[in-house]
Scaffold this motif. Structure first.
Motif, short mmCIF file in Angstrom:
data_model
loop_
_atom_site.label_atom_id
_atom_site.label_comp_id
_atom_site.label_asym_id
_atom_site.label_seq_id
_atom_site.Cartn_x
_atom_site.Cartn_y
_atom_site.Cartn_z
N THR A 42 5.66 3.19 -23.50
CA THR A 42 6.83 3.24 -22.62
C THR A 42 7.68 1.98 -22.82
OG1 THR A 42 5.51 4.51 -21.07
CG2 THR A 42 7.57 3.62 -20.23
N ARG B 44 8.29 -1.18 -14.78
CA ARG B 44 7.00 -0.58 -14.40
C ARG B 44 6.29 -1.56 -13.48
NH1 ARG B 44 2.69 1.89 -18.58
NH2 ARG B 44 4.13 3.63 -18.34
N HIS C 272 6.65 8.95 -12.78
CA HIS C 272 6.97 8.45 -14.13
C HIS C 272 8.05 9.39 -14.68
CE1 HIS C 272 6.64 6.52 -17.89
NE2 HIS C 272 5.33 6.48 -18.04
N GLN D 258 8.82 9.83 -18.51
CA GLN D 258 7.72 10.50 -19.22
C GLN D 258 7.78 12.00 -18.95
OE1 GLN D 258 5.15 9.08 -21.21
NE2 GLN D 258 4.51 11.16 -21.67
N ARG E 7 0.30 9.76 -12.60
CA ARG E 7 1.72 9.89 -12.18
C ARG E 7 2.51 10.78 -13.13
NH1 ARG E 7 2.50 3.45 -13.17
NH2 ARG E 7 2.08 3.40 -15.40
N THR E 8 2.08 10.86 -14.41
CA THR E 8 2.84 11.71 -15.33
C THR E 8 2.70 13.18 -14.92
OG1 THR E 8 1.09 12.13 -16.97
CG2 THR E 8 2.29 10.08 -17.20
N ARG F 249 -5.92 10.87 -18.93
CA ARG F 249 -6.95 9.81 -18.89
C ARG F 249 -7.32 9.55 -17.44
NH1 ARG F 249 -6.39 4.23 -18.03
NH2 ARG F 249 -4.19 4.57 -17.55
N GLN G 83 -7.47 7.39 -14.54
CA GLN G 83 -6.66 6.20 -14.29
C GLN G 83 -7.52 5.12 -13.61
OE1 GLN G 83 -2.75 6.69 -14.91
NE2 GLN G 83 -4.05 7.90 -16.27
N PRO H 3 -0.16 12.28 -22.30
CA PRO H 3 0.89 11.26 -22.22
C PRO H 3 0.53 10.02 -23.04
CG PRO H 3 -0.38 11.31 -20.17
CD PRO H 3 -0.83 12.49 -21.00
N LEU H 4 -0.76 9.86 -23.35
CA LEU H 4 -1.31 8.71 -24.04
C LEU H 4 -1.17 7.47 -23.15
CD1 LEU H 4 -0.03 9.38 -27.68
CD2 LEU H 4 -2.22 10.04 -26.67
N PRO H 5 -2.03 6.50 -23.26
CA PRO H 5 -3.09 6.38 -24.25
C PRO H 5 -4.26 7.32 -23.96
CG PRO H 5 -3.25 4.60 -22.64
CD PRO H 5 -2.00 5.35 -22.31
C1 NCD Z 1 0.79 6.99 -18.75
C2 NCD Z 1 1.13 6.10 -17.57
O1 NCD Z 1 1.27 4.87 -17.75
O2 NCD Z 1 1.28 6.65 -16.51
N1 NCD Z 1 1.09 6.43 -19.98
C3 NCD Z 1 2.38 6.50 -20.46
O3 NCD Z 1 3.29 5.98 -19.87
N2 NCD Z 1 2.59 7.23 -21.56
C4 NCD Z 1 -0.56 7.60 -18.68
C5 NCD Z 1 -1.77 6.72 -18.68
O4 NCD Z 1 -1.69 5.50 -18.67
O5 NCD Z 1 -2.88 7.29 -18.71
#
Ligand code: NCD
Length: 338
Positions: A59, A108, A136, A139, A173-174, A234, A236, A273-275
């Motif tokens: 991001t 952020r 987010h 995203q 949040r994504t 993932r 969190q 959304p990664l990671p």
């Molecule tokens: C996500 C986030 O930060 O919410 N990553 C991102 O912005 N692509 C998802 C995450 O950290 O698991």
């Protein structure tokens, strides 16, 4: 005049289908610049304040690259410890200062609602790069943009989409922002797969419900992966009070090629959304899927640049004159072929 000129982008609640379509049209126009087929200097002289008070790779860097690709410059601060917030400075004061140094801000922060609070002190548009477990929005836009593109291969549209959202739906949040955006469309089938303790919050469930979509809730992936899109997430861990608790859930729902072959459709698209947490105890999305053409995670991350370029162009009111400031790319780029 565009509805986004001079505006903050804080929540997906700001968007409707028409405005999303407009953002995506602008994002498509950014492709030749992202592929280094041409350059633009439309934002020459403009400065992005890129403030990341929580870990970030994609991001943060894609916000920065998107701004650079439009000809602007980026000034950045990363981590709470290296900013005056750790000396007790308020978000308002930080916003007041950084917004006098820059033309737009991406931010952020680990607390829900913090970016909106910060925006109250800002004299320039603020783009929310993630506020705690809340939202987010950029995203979610790039996820939706990706879904639309990936569905094109099968001739499908977002209306009628069958999507499985999997993993940590409580703190992710994504997923919160994407679920709200998808709720703007028609006849979506949401399948939510998570441990019961990590279920999607009621506030988001009611948005889906009120829009009349079909909802399946399960804590088992068996029978729930034969969707158009499977969106893996993932755990969190940074949002749990108790790390031991997070450890219980890591690796609970894994995706790998064997599971894909057994449970998904032959054209199910995999997103994240990664990671992705690739440590053995989690490994929620195995590397053995990297050769699967339906693994969209890297296309998804690439789309982040286009969508963020579009948002900068719109908030700074240059979306229609990007090409007026174009020039050739003199260096050799492997990206031309992408
Ligand atoms: C996500 C986030 O930060 O919410 N990553 C991102 O912005 N692509 C998802 C995450 O950290 O698991």
């Amino acid at each position: 005049m565009s509805q986004f000129k001079g505006q903050h982008i804080l929540s997906v609640n700001q968007f409707d289908r028409q405005s999303i379509e407009h953002i995506f049209t602008i994002a498509d126009k950014m492709a030749p610049y992202a592929k280094r087929q041409k350059r633009t200097s439309v934002l020459e002289g403009a400065i992005l304040g890129n403030l990341f008070f929580e870990p970030s790779t994609r991001t943060r860097v894609s916000f920065g690259c998107a701004f650079n690709l439009l000809g602007g410059e980026v000034r950045e601060t990363t981590g709470m410890g290296s900013s005056a917030l750790s000396k007790g400075e308020s978000l308002f004061d930080t916003a007041r200062i950084i917004s006098s140094y820059s033309d737009v801000i991406a931010m952020r922060h680990p607390e829900a609602g913090s970016v909106a609070n910060f925006a109250k002190g800002s004299r320039v548009p603020v783009l929310n790069g993630g506020d705690g477990a809340n939202e987010h929005p950029t995203q979610a836009l790039l996820d939706l943009f990706t879904i639309e593109k990936e569905l094109l291969h099968s001739g499908n549209k977002i209306d009628g989409l069958d999507i499985t959202l999997m993993g940590d739906l409580k703190y992710g949040r994504t997923v919160h922002s994407l679920s709200k955006l998808l709720s703007l469309y028609n006849n979506i089938h949401f399948t939510l797969v998570s441990p019961k303790a990590l279920a999607l919050p009621d506030s988001i469930l009611s948005v889906i419900d009120n829009a009349g979509h079909k909802l399946t809730i399960s804590d088992d992936l068996q029978g729930n992966l034969n969707a158009d899109i499977v969106y893996q997430t993932r755990v969190q861990e940074e949002r749990f009070d108790n790390k031991e608790e997070a450890n219980q859930y890591r690796g609970r729902f894994r995706l790998n090629q064997k599971i894909y072959t057994e449970h998904c459709k032959s054209n199910t698209v995999i997103m994240h959304p990664l990671p992705r947490d690739s440590r053995a105890e989690a490994n929620e999305l195995d590397n053995d899927m990297n050769a699967n053409p339906n693994l969209a995670i890297f296309r998804q991350a690439d789309n982040g640049v286009l969508v963020r370029m579009a948002l900068f162009a719109l908030t700074l009111g240059v979306e229609n004159i990007v090409d007026k400031y174009e020039s050739q790319v003199p260096w050799y780029s492997t990206k031309h072929q992408d």
